[in-house]
Design an enzyme around this catalytic site. Structure first.
Site, mmCIF file in Angstrom:
data_model
loop_
_atom_site.group_PDB
_atom_site.id
_atom_site.type_symbol
_atom_site.label_atom_id
_atom_site.label_comp_id
_atom_site.label_asym_id
_atom_site.label_seq_id
_atom_site.Cartn_x
_atom_site.Cartn_y
_atom_site.Cartn_z
ATOM 1 C CE LYS A 105 -4.266 -1.790 2.007
ATOM 2 N NZ LYS A 105 -5.217 -1.721 3.130
ATOM 3 C CE LYS B 280 -5.926 -8.309 -1.234
ATOM 4 N NZ LYS B 280 -6.149 -7.995 0.094
ATOM 5 C CE LYS C 143 -13.608 -4.529 1.155
ATOM 6 N NZ LYS C 143 -12.352 -4.324 1.895
HETATM 7 P P1 TYM Z 1 -10.521 -6.531 3.998
HETATM 8 O O1 TYM Z 1 -11.603 -5.523 4.117
HETATM 9 O O2 TYM Z 1 -9.449 -6.303 2.993
HETATM 10 O O3 TYM Z 1 -11.147 -7.952 3.687
HETATM 11 C C1 TYM Z 1 -12.147 -8.511 4.525
HETATM 12 C C2 TYM Z 1 -11.951 -10.006 4.635
HETATM 13 O O4 TYM Z 1 -11.966 -10.612 3.336
HETATM 14 C C3 TYM Z 1 -10.769 -11.363 3.130
HETATM 15 N N1 TYM Z 1 -10.381 -11.203 1.715
HETATM 16 C C4 TYM Z 1 -10.286 -12.206 0.836
HETATM 17 N N2 TYM Z 1 -10.483 -13.529 0.961
HETATM 18 C C5 TYM Z 1 -10.300 -14.290 -0.148
HETATM 19 N N3 TYM Z 1 -9.942 -13.775 -1.358
HETATM 20 C C6 TYM Z 1 -9.724 -12.455 -1.516
HETATM 21 N N4 TYM Z 1 -9.374 -11.959 -2.701
HETATM 22 C C7 TYM Z 1 -9.902 -11.604 -0.387
HETATM 23 N N5 TYM Z 1 -9.782 -10.252 -0.198
HETATM 24 C C8 TYM Z 1 -10.070 -10.040 1.092
HETATM 25 C C9 TYM Z 1 -9.749 -10.739 4.063
HETATM 26 O O5 TYM Z 1 -8.715 -11.627 4.372
HETATM 27 C C10 TYM Z 1 -10.602 -10.387 5.267
HETATM 28 O O6 TYM Z 1 -10.777 -11.526 6.089
HETATM 29 N N6 TYM Z 1 -7.502 -5.743 7.900
HETATM 30 C C11 TYM Z 1 -8.724 -6.366 7.472
HETATM 31 C C12 TYM Z 1 -9.947 -5.899 8.245
HETATM 32 C C13 TYM Z 1 -9.797 -5.996 9.716
HETATM 33 C C14 TYM Z 1 -9.844 -7.181 10.503
HETATM 34 C C15 TYM Z 1 -9.644 -6.750 11.852
HETATM 35 C C16 TYM Z 1 -10.052 -8.542 10.231
HETATM 36 C C17 TYM Z 1 -9.575 -4.960 10.547
HETATM 37 N N7 TYM Z 1 -9.483 -5.405 11.831
HETATM 38 C C18 TYM Z 1 -9.636 -7.650 12.904
HETATM 39 C C19 TYM Z 1 -10.026 -9.434 11.301
HETATM 40 C C20 TYM Z 1 -9.825 -9.004 12.625
HETATM 41 C C21 TYM Z 1 -8.942 -6.047 6.008
HETATM 42 O O7 TYM Z 1 -8.409 -5.139 5.467
HETATM 43 O O8 TYM Z 1 -9.887 -6.836 5.425
#
Ligand code: TYM
Length: 331
Positions: A111, A196, A199
């Site tokens: 990032k 990957k 969004k």
């Molecule tokens: P975020 O918003 O990027 O994604 C949310 C969840 O979706 C999973 N994910 C995927 N799984 C499979 N294939 C993909 N292409 C893919 N893209 C995203 C992510 O692994 C995630 O589980 N940092 C985290 C949000 C967060 C969080 C937390 C999660 C903040 N605090 C505490 C767990 C516990 C994030 O950016 O997720």
């Protein structure tokens, strides 16, 4: 009952990758665990966001959580910024985290490369995530594969903090385990199977959003990259694009990858993609119906209000333990 926590950033509309890697597991886990799920709005401002879009996306995500099957009778659903303890604990965590550990995070490196100026929040992002997890005494954290490193950092932090501050016999912070599914933990971009699905991809053809309409889904699947082989086979190493489409197909239908391969082996990409697109549309249509019923409802607002009250109650207890451990404020 053990506790589970997980969050999703409202930095766009969740993709089918977020569903397959995370949301579907939240739904499957809600009967067995005390569950907290949240909208990680504080995380999303580590990169620039537009105010009106962010506000909209927060409620879109809240409605989607419920539309995919989370039951508000079973889970606590809340907005991260409505629980101030997350920022307070994050500060304490930052003060006990070496910068080098944060600079090593691959998501930070990715990032940071894309920004003209790197703000301190982007570097500190994982400490806020540590805070999200430890405040709820979470034993398990269901996430996609990309969050594994952040979970490792959390586990290391918990060990360090407990070793330094826990009194004999006291459970100061609970050490969490990541729950990462074997299949679908990393859904790839439809345009580039080495990246990957995200969004926030600037090319919308790379992802299917959970709110894309039927025709958009058909077009995106039709334009998804494949390869030059004649048959359809599951070989993630050598044929990642096709393996990715098979994983998506299997996830939305519940049909095993082996059965899909046996069915489509010789059918050609045209038929395969057509059936895949229709399978996604059939699966997503009822989700859209529930989403539209909920999105503007009073019910959604009430669920988030109750969720915030419950989350604050739980988080403040841990925060108090942390303050006492560090000697902050008064007893
Ligand atoms: P975020 O918003 O990027 O994604 C949310 C969840 O979706 C999973 N994910 C995927 N799984 C499979 N294939 C993909 N292409 C893919 N893209 C995203 C992510 O692994 C995630 O589980 N940092 C985290 C949000 C967060 C969080 C937390 C999660 C903040 N605090 C505490 C767990 C516990 C994030 O950016 O997720």
């Amino acid at each position: 009952m053990e506790t589970i926590i997980s969050g999703i950033q409202p930095s766009g509309i969740p993709t089918i990758g977020n569903y397959i890697g995370a949301m579907q597991h939240f739904v499957n886990l809600q009967d067995e665990y005390d569950c907290y799920f949240f909208i990680a709005d504080l995380h999303s401002i580590t990169v620039p966001q537009k105010k009106a879009e962010l506000r909209k996306q927060i409620l879109d995500l809240a409605a989607l959580y419920l539309a995919v099957g989370l039951d508000p009778e079973k889970v606590k659903l809340f907005i991260q910024s409505e629980v101030p303890a997350h920022c307070e604990a994050a500060w304490m965590i930052q003060c006990a985290t070496p910068i080098g550990e944060l600079e090593r995070m691959t998501q930070y490196k990715d990032k940071a490369q894309k920004q003209d100026t790197v703000n301190a929040g982007l570097l500190n992002y994982p400490t806020l995530m540590v805070s999200d997890i430890i405040l709820y005494d979470a034993a398990k954290v269901p996430v996609g594969a990309d969050q594994k490193q952040h979970l490792e950092l959390t586990r290391n932090f918990v060990d360090r903090f407990n070793n330094k501050y826990a009194q004999k016999g006291q459970t100061l912070l609970v050490k969490p385990e990541p729950l990462i599914a074997k299949n679908g933990a990393r859904i790839m971009s439809l345009q580039d199977p080495t990246k990957k699905m995200s969004k926030s991809d600037s090319n919308p053809k790379g992802f299917i959003s959970m709110l894309d309409d039927a025709d958009t889904i058909r077009k995106k699947i039709r334009s998804a990259v494949t390869d030059s082989e004649a048959t359809i086979a599951y070989d993630p190493e050598n044929r990642p694009a096709v393996a990715n489409l098979l994983t998506i197909f299997s996830s939305v239908t519940g049909i095993s990858i082996e059965t899909l391969v046996a069915t489509y082996e010789e059918s050609g990409y045209g038929t395969f993609k057509n059936d895949l697109a229709e399978a996604i549309v059939d699966w997503i249509t009822p989700i859209h119906e529930r989403f539209h019923q909920l999105r503007e409802s009073e019910e959604l607002q009430e669920i988030l209000t109750v969720g915030a009250i419950e989350a604050n109650k739980k988080a403040n207890k841990t925060l108090r333990r942390m303050k006492n451990a560090l000697g902050l404020g008064r007893k």
